[in-house]
Design a protein around this motif. Structure first.
Motif, PDB file in Angstrom:
ATOM      1  N   GLY A   1      23.661  20.445  35.808  1.00 58.10           N
ATOM      2  CA  GLY A   1      24.339  21.148  34.722  1.00 58.10           C
ATOM      3  C   GLY A   1      23.434  21.733  33.665  1.00 58.10           C
ATOM      4  O   GLY A   1      23.925  22.401  32.739  1.00 58.10           O
ATOM      5  N   TRP A   2      22.126  21.492  33.748  1.00 57.85           N
ATOM      6  CA  TRP A   2      21.233  22.121  32.772  1.00 57.85           C
ATOM      7  C   TRP A   2      21.407  23.633  32.793  1.00 57.85           C
ATOM      8  O   TRP A   2      21.621  24.237  33.846  1.00 57.85           O
ATOM      9  CB  TRP A   2      19.784  21.782  33.098  1.00 57.85           C
ATOM     10  CG  TRP A   2      19.315  20.493  32.486  1.00 57.85           C
ATOM     11  CD1 TRP A   2      20.072  19.589  31.786  1.00 57.85           C
ATOM     12  CD2 TRP A   2      17.984  19.961  32.533  1.00 57.85           C
ATOM     13  NE1 TRP A   2      19.293  18.535  31.392  1.00 57.85           N
ATOM     14  CE2 TRP A   2      18.005  18.735  31.822  1.00 57.85           C
ATOM     15  CE3 TRP A   2      16.791  20.406  33.093  1.00 57.85           C
ATOM     16  CZ2 TRP A   2      16.871  17.949  31.680  1.00 57.85           C
ATOM     17  CZ3 TRP A   2      15.654  19.624  32.943  1.00 57.85           C
ATOM     18  CH2 TRP A   2      15.697  18.402  32.241  1.00 57.85           C
ATOM     19  N   LYS A   3      21.292  24.238  31.617  1.00 58.08           N
ATOM     20  CA  LYS A   3      21.526  25.672  31.475  1.00 58.08           C
ATOM     21  C   LYS A   3      20.214  26.433  31.279  1.00 58.08           C
ATOM     22  O   LYS A   3      19.173  25.847  30.967  1.00 58.08           O
ATOM     23  CB  LYS A   3      22.452  25.949  30.286  1.00 58.08           C
ATOM     24  CG  LYS A   3      23.855  25.372  30.411  1.00 58.08           C
ATOM     25  CD  LYS A   3      24.677  25.760  29.193  1.00 58.08           C
ATOM     26  CE  LYS A   3      26.119  25.268  29.288  1.00 58.08           C
ATOM     27  NZ  LYS A   3      26.214  23.806  29.187  1.00 58.08           N
ATOM     28  N   GLU A   4      20.299  27.730  31.434  1.00 57.66           N
ATOM     29  CA  GLU A   4      19.199  28.624  31.083  1.00 57.66           C
ATOM     30  C   GLU A   4      18.791  28.381  29.635  1.00 57.66           C
ATOM     31  O   GLU A   4      19.625  28.307  28.738  1.00 57.66           O
ATOM     32  CB  GLU A   4      19.649  30.078  31.256  1.00 57.66           C
ATOM     33  CG  GLU A   4      18.693  31.121  30.735  1.00 57.66           C
ATOM     34  CD  GLU A   4      17.743  31.636  31.790  1.00 57.66           C
ATOM     35  OE1 GLU A   4      16.819  32.380  31.426  1.00 57.66           O
ATOM     36  OE2 GLU A   4      17.937  31.291  32.968  1.00 57.66           O
ATOM     37  N   GLY A   5      17.492  28.211  29.417  1.00 65.51           N
ATOM     38  CA  GLY A   5      16.996  27.989  28.062  1.00 65.51           C
ATOM     39  C   GLY A   5      16.818  26.537  27.675  1.00 65.51           C
ATOM     40  O   GLY A   5      16.286  26.247  26.591  1.00 65.51           O
ATOM     41  N   THR A   6      17.249  25.603  28.531  1.00 66.81           N
ATOM     42  CA  THR A   6      17.011  24.188  28.243  1.00 66.81           C
ATOM     43  C   THR A   6      15.511  23.945  28.109  1.00 66.81           C
ATOM     44  O   THR A   6      14.712  24.439  28.900  1.00 66.81           O
ATOM     45  CB  THR A   6      17.588  23.307  29.376  1.00 66.81           C
ATOM     46  OG1 THR A   6      19.008  23.484  29.429  1.00 66.81           O
ATOM     47  CG2 THR A   6      17.294  21.836  29.126  1.00 66.81           C
ATOM     48  N   ARG A   7      15.136  23.179  27.091  1.00 70.08           N
ATOM     49  CA  ARG A   7      13.714  22.945  26.803  1.00 70.08           C
ATOM     50  C   ARG A   7      13.357  21.490  27.113  1.00 70.08           C
ATOM     51  O   ARG A   7      14.042  20.571  26.656  1.00 70.08           O
ATOM     52  CB  ARG A   7      13.404  23.268  25.335  1.00 70.08           C
ATOM     53  CG  ARG A   7      13.686  24.713  24.980  1.00 70.08           C
ATOM     54  CD  ARG A   7      13.671  24.933  23.473  1.00 70.08           C
ATOM     55  NE  ARG A   7      12.344  24.785  22.914  1.00 70.08           N
ATOM     56  CZ  ARG A   7      11.467  25.786  22.806  1.00 70.08           C
ATOM     57  NH1 ARG A   7      11.785  26.998  23.235  1.00 70.08           N
ATOM     58  NH2 ARG A   7      10.282  25.587  22.271  1.00 70.08           N
ATOM     59  N   ILE A   8      12.283  21.312  27.880  1.00 67.19           N
ATOM     60  CA  ILE A   8      11.777  19.985  28.213  1.00 67.19           C
ATOM     61  C   ILE A   8      10.423  19.842  27.550  1.00 67.19           C
ATOM     62  O   ILE A   8       9.512  20.623  27.822  1.00 67.19           O
ATOM     63  CB  ILE A   8      11.662  19.771  29.736  1.00 67.19           C
ATOM     64  CG1 ILE A   8      12.998  20.107  30.420  1.00 67.19           C
ATOM     65  CG2 ILE A   8      11.250  18.349  30.051  1.00 67.19           C
ATOM     66  CD1 ILE A   8      13.064  21.469  31.023  1.00 67.19           C
ATOM     67  N   ILE A   9      10.279  18.850  26.671  1.00 64.86           N
ATOM     68  CA  ILE A   9       9.075  18.720  25.851  1.00 64.86           C
ATOM     69  C   ILE A   9       8.254  17.514  26.301  1.00 64.86           C
ATOM     70  O   ILE A   9       8.770  16.399  26.396  1.00 64.86           O
ATOM     71  CB  ILE A   9       9.447  18.567  24.364  1.00 64.86           C
ATOM     72  CG1 ILE A   9      10.245  19.785  23.892  1.00 64.86           C
ATOM     73  CG2 ILE A   9       8.196  18.389  23.514  1.00 64.86           C
ATOM     74  CD1 ILE A   9      10.777  19.662  22.484  1.00 64.86           C
ATOM     75  N   PHE A  10       6.984  17.772  26.580  1.00 66.97           N
ATOM     76  CA  PHE A  10       6.020  16.706  26.843  1.00 66.97           C
ATOM     77  C   PHE A  10       5.106  16.628  25.618  1.00 66.97           C
ATOM     78  O   PHE A  10       4.305  17.523  25.372  1.00 66.97           O
ATOM     79  CB  PHE A  10       5.220  16.990  28.116  1.00 66.97           C
ATOM     80  CG  PHE A  10       6.016  16.833  29.376  1.00 66.97           C
ATOM     81  CD1 PHE A  10       6.073  15.619  30.042  1.00 66.97           C
ATOM     82  CD2 PHE A  10       6.733  17.902  29.887  1.00 66.97           C
ATOM     83  CE1 PHE A  10       6.812  15.473  31.196  1.00 66.97           C
ATOM     84  CE2 PHE A  10       7.475  17.774  31.041  1.00 66.97           C
ATOM     85  CZ  PHE A  10       7.529  16.551  31.704  1.00 66.97           C
ATOM     86  N   SER A  11       5.257  15.554  24.874  1.00 66.86           N
ATOM     87  CA  SER A  11       4.557  15.431  23.596  1.00 66.86           C
ATOM     88  C   SER A  11       3.060  15.219  23.789  1.00 66.86           C
ATOM     89  O   SER A  11       2.629  14.379  24.579  1.00 66.86           O
ATOM     90  CB  SER A  11       5.151  14.251  22.811  1.00 66.86           C
ATOM     91  OG  SER A  11       4.494  14.078  21.590  1.00 66.86           O
ATOM     92  N   LYS A  12       2.267  16.041  23.067  1.00 63.42           N
ATOM     93  CA  LYS A  12       0.811  15.900  22.960  1.00 63.42           C
ATOM     94  C   LYS A  12       0.107  15.920  24.312  1.00 63.42           C
ATOM     95  O   LYS A  12      -0.841  15.164  24.537  1.00 63.42           O
ATOM     96  CB  LYS A  12       0.465  14.606  22.210  1.00 63.42           C
ATOM     97  CG  LYS A  12       1.050  14.536  20.809  1.00 63.42           C
ATOM     98  CD  LYS A  12       0.711  13.232  20.120  1.00 63.42           C
ATOM     99  CE  LYS A  12       1.360  13.150  18.742  1.00 63.42           C
ATOM    100  NZ  LYS A  12       1.095  11.857  18.068  1.00 63.42           N
TER     101      LYS A  12
END
Length: 316
Positions: free
Chosen positions: A188-199
């Motif tokens: 269900g993730w949509k276009e533009g979903t952001r996945i952040i890997f810190s540092k």
């Protein structure tokens, strides 16, 4: 005046490399001109820099231990250098700040002791610079509609530059390190979903590594167009089918075949909504959007006079 580097660093002649570093760290911070304004601190700081420059280098230290300051600075015959001694004439570069930066790393000598959260203070030192985080690094993550329907795991290899606080003549030493990042794509993730890997960005001694951000980009699909949580399917039908009724077969993304009867008269803007056959909701994959069927009505290229007459009769 003969210099005793061991006395300058307040250590004995049997001191280990770790003890030499510990002594220089303690005294250099104590007598650094930026934090200590007492008379004589500048000279003391310079003496500490020279003492550490000699005792931290195995060859210079070996020469000093065996021949003293005179042998170190006056030079010794090459044959005595075979045991690791420094046979060239030693001259301190005269820049204790350079030695300090090489030891701690950074143009700001105290940068290692500060973050952008809580700065630590040594004595009366007021740091002029704090560590700041580099700007985020953004990368597109291209996913198929099937990936976004079912969910999946993507492994992505990144290469990051790691700069150490040890300096050579050209600047900081650096190396490239590879790392595999794992992204668990949720249904269900949509276009533009952001996945952040810190540092996880490049690492340097004077900055906080940047975050790496992956942004979902949905690939086109041969059958469906996504509209938020709904799936749009376009069926091609003849004019006869539009006027008389028919059924549409649609193969879903999870492999089922839906047979959908259409009994209404179909006009160009007509839509058939099938509830619960769209994309899963990312918040709750058990809930789904709708399947919306639109129609592309294929009109005949030409009609005979007889057929035109029959249509007119039927439509009266």
């Amino acid at each position: 005046m003969v210099k005793d580097y061991y006395e300058t660093l307040e250590i004995n002649r049997n001191a280990t490399d770790a003890e030499i570093k510990k002594a220089y760290r303690r005294l250099a911070l104590k007598f650094h001109p930026s934090s200590n304004r007492e008379p004589g601190c500048t000279d003391k700081f310079s003496q500490l820099g020279e003492a550490y420059d000699v005792l931290s280098d195995p060859q210079k230290k070996a020469t000093y231990d065996k021949f003293g300051e005179e042998g170190l600075k006056g030079g010794i015959p090459p044959e005595f250098g075979r045991d690791g001694a420094w046979s060239s004439k030693y001259v301190y570069h005269g820049n204790p700040d350079k030695t300090f930066r090489q030891f701690f790393g950074g143009d700001n000598p105290f940068a290692d002791f500060y973050t952008n959260d809580v700065p630590l203070q040594f004595g009366g030192l007021q740091p002029g610079v704090v560590k700041t985080q580099d700007s985020p690094i953004e990368r597109d993550l291209h996913l198929s509609l099937d990936d976004l329907f079912h969910g999946c795991t993507k492994k992505i290899k990144i290469s990051r530059r790691v700069r150490t606080s040890i300096m050579n003549e050209d600047g900081y030493t650096s190396s490239i390190k590879d790392k595999i990042l794992s992204i668990n794509v949720k249904p269900g993730w949509k276009e533009g979903t952001r996945i952040i890997f810190s540092k996880e960005g490049d690492q340097g001694p004077n900055s906080i590594p940047a975050d790496i951000v992956f942004i979902v980009r949905q690939k086109s699909h041969p059958m469906f167009v996504r509209q938020l949580n709904d799936l749009i399917y376009k069926a091609q039908i003849s004019l006869e089918m539009a006027l008389t009724g028919f059924s549409v077969d649609v193969e879903t993304l999870d492999g089922r075949l839906l047979n959908i009867p259409i009994s209404d008269l179909v006009h160009p803007t007509y839509k058939k909504v099938v509830t619960g056959e769209g994309m899963p909701l990312s918040q709750d994959a058990s809930q789904r959007g709708n399947l919306i069927i639109t129609f592309d009505i294929q009109f005949p290229d030409k009609l005979s006079a007889e057929r035109k007459h029959l249509i007119k009769q039927a439509l009266k």
